[in-house]
Design an enzyme around this catalytic site. Structure first.
Site, PDB file in Angstrom:
ATOM      1  N   GLU A 179      -0.801  53.774 -95.227  1.00 43.50           N
ATOM      2  CA  GLU A 179      -1.580  54.573 -94.281  1.00 43.50           C
ATOM      3  C   GLU A 179      -2.634  55.386 -95.035  1.00 43.50           C
ATOM      4  O   GLU A 179      -2.347  55.937 -96.106  1.00 43.50           O
ATOM      5  CB  GLU A 179      -0.636  55.493 -93.502  1.00 43.50           C
ATOM      6  N   ARG A 204       1.622  51.444 -90.088  1.00 46.85           N
ATOM      7  CA  ARG A 204       1.168  51.821 -88.741  1.00 46.85           C
ATOM      8  C   ARG A 204      -0.084  51.038 -88.325  1.00 46.85           C
ATOM      9  O   ARG A 204      -0.591  50.190 -89.046  1.00 46.85           O
ATOM     10  CB  ARG A 204       0.947  53.327 -88.609  1.00 46.85           C
TER      11      ARG A 204
END
Length: 299
Positions: free
Chosen positions: A81, A138
Site C-alpha cells: 500500500e 488493498r
C-alpha cells in the site's frame, strides 16, 4: 479537472493538480490504445488484492511471501500500500494520513480522493512487471466498499462529497481495467485482535483509532467479502456455483472461496472470487514450522 482538484478535492498547489490531471488523462489514453491495438495479446498475468482490517496482518502476509517463500520469488510481485505517499505530499511534505486521523471531518474527503489517485499511480507503476502474479495491498474497491462507506456513515463525508466521489469513481475504474483484480484475498480477524496488533505496531498516525472504528470496518469487510449467517448478502458460496466453476478449485480452499455479486457490488467485480483466510491466531512462523507449512498449503 485542475479547478475541480483545487476547489473540491483540496489539492492546493496548481502544479500538483495539473500533474494528477495529466497522469489520469495519459493513463486513460494508454488503456484505450492498448485495447484497440492490433498487436497480438500477451499472456495476461494475474492480480490479487489482499484485503483486511487495519493491523490484520496484510503487510506481514506479503513480506513473508516475498522474503521467505523461495519458490514464489520469481513468480510473485508484491505491491505494498502506498502509505509513504500519504505521509509525504507536496513540497511541504504534508502528512495527509496523520491529518485525516487528527481531523477526520476536515480531511476525510481529501484523503480518500488522494488514496484513489495514488492507487491509480501505483497500478500504472507496477503494470509493466513480468512476474506472472501480482499481489497488491488493498484496492480501490475496498476504498469504496469499506473506508468511504465508513467515513460517510460517520458524517465525515457529506452527501455532496460522496456524490462527487461516485461521479468519477465509476467511469475511471471502467476505463482502467488494470485496477480490476482477478481475485481478492481477505485476511480475516476480529476487531479485538486487530486493535491489539495495532497497539503493538504503534504507527504514530493511528494513535487515535478506536476499537469502535475497527468494529465498523470489520462489519463492512464482512458484508462485502464474507457470507453472513443469514445466507450471505453480496456473495455466492461455491455450493451455489455451476459445477464447472467449482471443479477448478483445489480441495484445500474450496470451502474458503466465495464469489461476489449483488446490486451494491460494482459491476466490474461481479463474480470475482474472494479467498478468505483466518488470521485470528498469532502464529510464530519462525518457531512453529508445522503451522507455517500447513498455512502455506492453504494458499
Amino acid at each position: 479537472m485542475v479547478e475541480f482538484l483545487q476547489s473540491s478535492v483540496g489539492i492546493i498547489h496548481k502544479n500538483h493538480a495539473e500533474s494528477i490531471t495529466s497522469f489520469i488523462k495519459e493513463s486513460v489514453v494508454e488503456e484505450l490504445e492498448d485495447t484497440s491495438s492490433s498487436k497480438p495479446p500477451q499472456k495476461k498475468r494475474l492480480t490479487f488484492c489482499v484485503e483486511g482490517n487495519i493491523s490484520v496482518g496484510k503487510s506481514t502476509f506479503l513480506q513473508r511471501i516475498a522474503n521467505e517463500t523461495i519458490e514464489l520469488r520469481d513468480l510473485v510481485e508484491i505491491v505494498p500500500e502506498p502509505v509513504a505517499k500519504w505521509q509525504d505530499v507536496g513540497p511541504d511534505h504534508f502528512n495527509i494520513l496523520d491529518a485525516f486521523y487528527a481531523e477526520p471531518q476536515r480531511y476525510a474527503y481529501t484523503f480518500q480522493n488522494y488514496v484513489f489517485v495514488t492507487r491509480v499511480m501505483q497500478e500504472r507503476e507496477s503494470s509493466g512487471g513480468i512476474k506472472p502474479l501480482r499481489l497488491m495491498e488493498r484496492s480501490v474497491f475496498s476504498d469504496r466498499m469499506v473506508f468511504v462507506r465508513a467515513v460517510h456513515e460517520a458524517n465525515w463525508m457529506n452527501e455532496m462529497e460522496i456524490s462527487i466521489y461516485d461521479s468519477w469513481f465509476d467511469p475511471v475504474v471502467s476505463s482502467l481495467p488494470g485496477l480490476i483484480p482477478d481475485g481478492f484475498i481477505y485476511l480475516r480477524a476480529s476487531p479485538d485482535t486487530c486493535h491489539k496488533r495495532m497497539m503493538l505496531r504503534k504507527r504514530s498516525e493511528e494513535g487515535g483509532v478506536s476499537l469502535d472504528y475497527l468494529q465498523g470496518l470489520h462489519e463492512k469487510h464482512e458484508s462485502w467479502l464474507f457470507p453472513s449467517k443469514g445466507g450471505g448478502r453480496g456473495v455466492l458460496s461455491v455450493s451455489q456455483l455451476p459445477t464447472q466453476m467449482e471443479g477448478n478449485l483445489p480441495p484445500g480452499i474450496r470451502d474458503r472461496v466465495f464469489y461476489l455479486e449483488g446490486d451494491h457490488m460494482h459491476s466490474s467485480i461481479q463474480k470475482v472470487p474472494a479467498l478468505v483466510l483466518d488470521c485470528e491466531p498469532d502464529i510464530d512462523f519462525n518457531r512453529d514450522i508445522q503451522a507455517k507449512r500447513h498455512y502455506s498449503l492453504r494458499k
